[in-house]
Design an enzyme around this catalytic site. Structure first.
Site, PDB file in Angstrom:
ATOM      1  N   CYS A 117      14.442 -11.640  -0.977  1.00 19.54           N
ATOM      2  CA  CYS A 117      15.058 -11.544  -2.306  1.00 19.54           C
ATOM      3  C   CYS A 117      14.185 -10.705  -3.229  1.00 19.54           C
ATOM      4  CB  CYS A 117      15.238 -12.936  -2.872  1.00 19.54           C
ATOM      5  SG  CYS A 117      16.296 -13.898  -1.814  1.00 19.54           S
TER       6      CYS A 117
ATOM      7  N   TYR B  23       0.813  -1.227   0.000  1.00 16.31           N
ATOM      8  CA  TYR B  23       0.000   0.000   0.000  1.00 16.31           C
ATOM      9  C   TYR B  23       0.838   1.265   0.000  1.00 16.31           C
ATOM     10  CZ  TYR B  23      -3.085  -3.474   2.215  1.00 16.31           C
ATOM     11  OH  TYR B  23      -3.784  -4.592   2.534  1.00 16.31           O
TER      12      TYR B  23
HETATM   13  N1  LLP Z   1     -15.405  -4.672   9.000  1.00 19.08           N
HETATM   14  C1  LLP Z   1     -15.254  -5.170   7.770  1.00 19.08           C
HETATM   15  C2  LLP Z   1     -16.396  -5.744   7.086  1.00 19.08           C
HETATM   16  C3  LLP Z   1     -14.002  -5.124   7.141  1.00 19.08           C
HETATM   17  O1  LLP Z   1     -13.852  -5.606   5.905  1.00 19.08           O
HETATM   18  C4  LLP Z   1     -12.903  -4.545   7.828  1.00 19.08           C
HETATM   19  C5  LLP Z   1     -11.585  -4.476   7.202  1.00 19.08           C
HETATM   20  C6  LLP Z   1     -13.107  -4.054   9.121  1.00 19.08           C
HETATM   21  C7  LLP Z   1     -14.374  -4.128   9.677  1.00 19.08           C
HETATM   22  C8  LLP Z   1     -12.003  -3.467   9.943  1.00 19.08           C
HETATM   23  O2  LLP Z   1     -11.472  -2.325   9.386  1.00 19.08           O
HETATM   24  P1  LLP Z   1     -10.387  -1.475  10.207  1.00 19.08           P
HETATM   25  O3  LLP Z   1     -11.089  -0.860  11.401  1.00 19.08           O
HETATM   26  O4  LLP Z   1      -9.326  -2.401  10.641  1.00 19.08           O
HETATM   27  O5  LLP Z   1      -9.929  -0.464   9.253  1.00 19.08           O
HETATM   28  N2  LLP Z   1      -4.995  -5.087   4.977  1.00 19.08           N
HETATM   29  C9  LLP Z   1      -5.377  -3.689   4.907  1.00 19.08           C
HETATM   30  C10 LLP Z   1      -6.715  -3.441   5.579  1.00 19.08           C
HETATM   31  C11 LLP Z   1      -7.823  -4.269   5.015  1.00 19.08           C
HETATM   32  C12 LLP Z   1      -9.107  -4.046   5.750  1.00 19.08           C
HETATM   33  C13 LLP Z   1     -10.098  -5.076   5.379  1.00 19.08           C
HETATM   34  N3  LLP Z   1     -11.343  -4.954   6.054  1.00 19.08           N
HETATM   35  C14 LLP Z   1      -4.263  -2.848   5.519  1.00 19.08           C
HETATM   36  O6  LLP Z   1      -3.288  -3.394   5.977  1.00 19.08           O
HETATM   37  O7  LLP Z   1      -4.358  -1.628   5.534  1.00 19.08           O
END
Ligand code: LLP
Length: 466
Positions: free
Chosen positions: A394, A367
């Site tokens: 790598c 990202y």
């Molecule tokens: N609820 C649903 C339906 C979701 O899909 C997500 C995150 C959350 C809650 C929680 O969102 P948060 O509060 O953590 O922003 N891998 C990415 C983030 C992907 C988020 C996916 N869904 C990153 O590292 O930024």
């Protein structure tokens, strides 16, 4: 997190990376200071200048568990969970999003702090159940839950399944009927909001895989169909607009549109759905430049808008739920690395290689995420130098911290710490290059406890059955 294209190769040290201001690239006033914005609550330096967390110093931690390691401040985790719970009060529910980071210890902390849990896979569900969380406090998400996962969730008695497609409405209804159960469900809608975040983690614009669009009456049609199925108990509407968001307006527009759908449902079916879930997504500080909103601010804004819109539509105010993941787990943890090499490239930049990398933090590569870093095993009076912290994989895109200042006397054997790695780092970790995924160590009141152990070569080889 802009995703501007830029050359992956080295650049001159005085050329700032796109999207960063000159101010952010200026050396910090006090290079040994730890900005409380990006570090967990109990992080400090002791009299010897060594970083401590929960009363344990990082040199002792590294000796105990090795590096790299995710070091989690348990008091901070609990305090954040509690802050969300308190902010939303008893008329709302907080479902921690387990995808940010989940382990059995985390499930027990959430349970003790009065939070519920959002899971999005059979594996997360199994973790929650094995830690003894009452199934009625679990919400089950995902855009393609398998029939086996659905069956397991319905059998276990999860509190809600969030339906994501027309096919899934039928699939869940069918499985619930077979099991002679009536399953509580919410329907996930896409409200057509362009959240101001990285395109990979924005989820409420229409052209994407999650949810059923409000546009064109599709969400209304989904509700129509679900209401006709006896084995489903439609309890509400769900919206999640994206992640790492600072601007509240997206949440407000989402709340407005979801209430609009509740009104249409009431007008068409004479049914007032009792719940709405507004998802997660609140951003956190990765660097001193980020200014995140507090849980009480988002609670106030969401509660006010839902109440106001419901009053004007003459609807009973539904019970609100939210699903913070990053905002609870993210700031609680730093990753502790040992410096292996310091490589100055004349006229270009200095590369600091650590003993982990994209296998324990893929977010920088994926990202363009920005992180901070500090020398943790000691302080230094040396001049700050602009460095790039890279891993041992790598791949030249294996970057942990793109641009940061560390003291010019940095040397192999020093420990450095990267804060705000509690969310989406261990949970997105990989075995690339057969790296062994680091442990998660929870520290509290002077004690360090491994809650997820380090992977071993035996773990890797156990799966290799060829
Ligand atoms: N609820 C649903 C339906 C979701 O899909 C997500 C995150 C959350 C809650 C929680 O969102 P948060 O509060 O953590 O922003 N891998 C990415 C983030 C992907 C988020 C996916 N869904 C990153 O590292 O930024």
């Amino acid at each position: 997190m802009s995703r501007s294209a830029h050359p992956a190769g080295p650049r001159h040290a005085d050329v700032l990376p796109e999207g960063r201001s000159v101010a952010s690239a200026a050396p910090p006033a006090d290079p040994n200071a730890l900005d409380p914005k990006v570090w967990a609550q109990t992080v400090a330096r002791n009299a010897d200048g060594v970083v401590t967390v929960g009363g344990v110093d990082v040199n002792a931690l590294a000796a105990q568990v090795g590096t790299p390691a995710y070091v989690l401040d348990e008091a901070d985790f609990r305090a954040r969970a509690r802050a969300w719970r308190t902010a939303f009060g008893h008329d709302a529910d907080v479902f921690y999003a387990g995808k940010a980071f989940l382990s059995r210890a985390v499930v027990r902390w959430l349970d003790e702090e009065g939070l519920n849990l959002d899971v999005c896979s059979g594996g997360e569900l199994a973790t929650a159940l094995s830690a003894g969380l009452s199934p009625d406090r679990i919400a089950f998400h995902g855009n393609n839950k398998t029939p086996a996962e659905i069956r397991r969730a319905v059998e276990a008695g999860v509190g809600r399944i969030v339906l994501d497609s027309f096919q899934e409405i039928v699939r869940v209804a069918h499985i619930a009927r077979e099991l002679d159960k009536r399953q509580r469900v919410q329907i996930r809608v896409t409200v057509g909001v362009e959240a101001h975040t990285h395109e990979f983690i924005a989820t409420a614009h229409e052209d994407q895989k999650f949810g059923i669009p409000l546009a064109g009456g599709q969400a209304a049609e989904a509700v129509r169909r679900a209401l006709q199925l006896d084995s489903l108990d439609v309890i509400g509407i769900h919206s999640h607009i994206g992640s790492q968001i600072f601007d509240m307006s997206g949440f407000e527009v989402a709340a407005h549109r979801v209430v609009g759908l509740l009104k249409d449902i009431r007008d068409e079916h004479g049914v007032e759905l009792p719940e709405i879930d507004l998802g997660g997504g609140l951003g956190i500080a990765y660097t001193s430049e980020d200014d995140p909103r507090e849980p009480h601010e988002i609670a106030k804004a969401l509660t006010e808008i839902v109440t106001r819109e419901c009053e004007s539509a003459r609807l009973r105010t539904p019970r609100i739920s939210v699903e913070p993941g990053r905002a609870i787990a993210g700031p609680t943890t730093f990753t502790l690395y040992e410096v292996g090499t310091v490589k100055p490239l004349e006229g270009l930049r200095t590369y600091v290689s650590v003993d982990g990398g994209m296998s324990d933090n893929i977010r920088t590569a994926l990202y363009d995420a920005e992180y901070s870093v500090a020398l943790a095993s000691r302080t230094s009076d040396a001049e700050p130098m602009l460095v790039r912290v890279v891993g041992k994989h790598c791949e030249s895109g294996d970057i942990v911290v793109k641009d940061a200042f560390l003291p010019a006397d940095l040397a192999p054997g020093d420990l450095i710490a990267v804060p705000a790695t509690g969310a989406y780092c261990r949970s997105m970790a990989s075995n690339y290059n057969h790296a062994l995924r680091p442990p998660v160590v929870a520290v509290r009141d002077g004690e360090a406890r491994v809650i997820v152990r380090r992977e071993s070569e035996e773990d890797l080889l156990r799966l290799d059955v060829g």
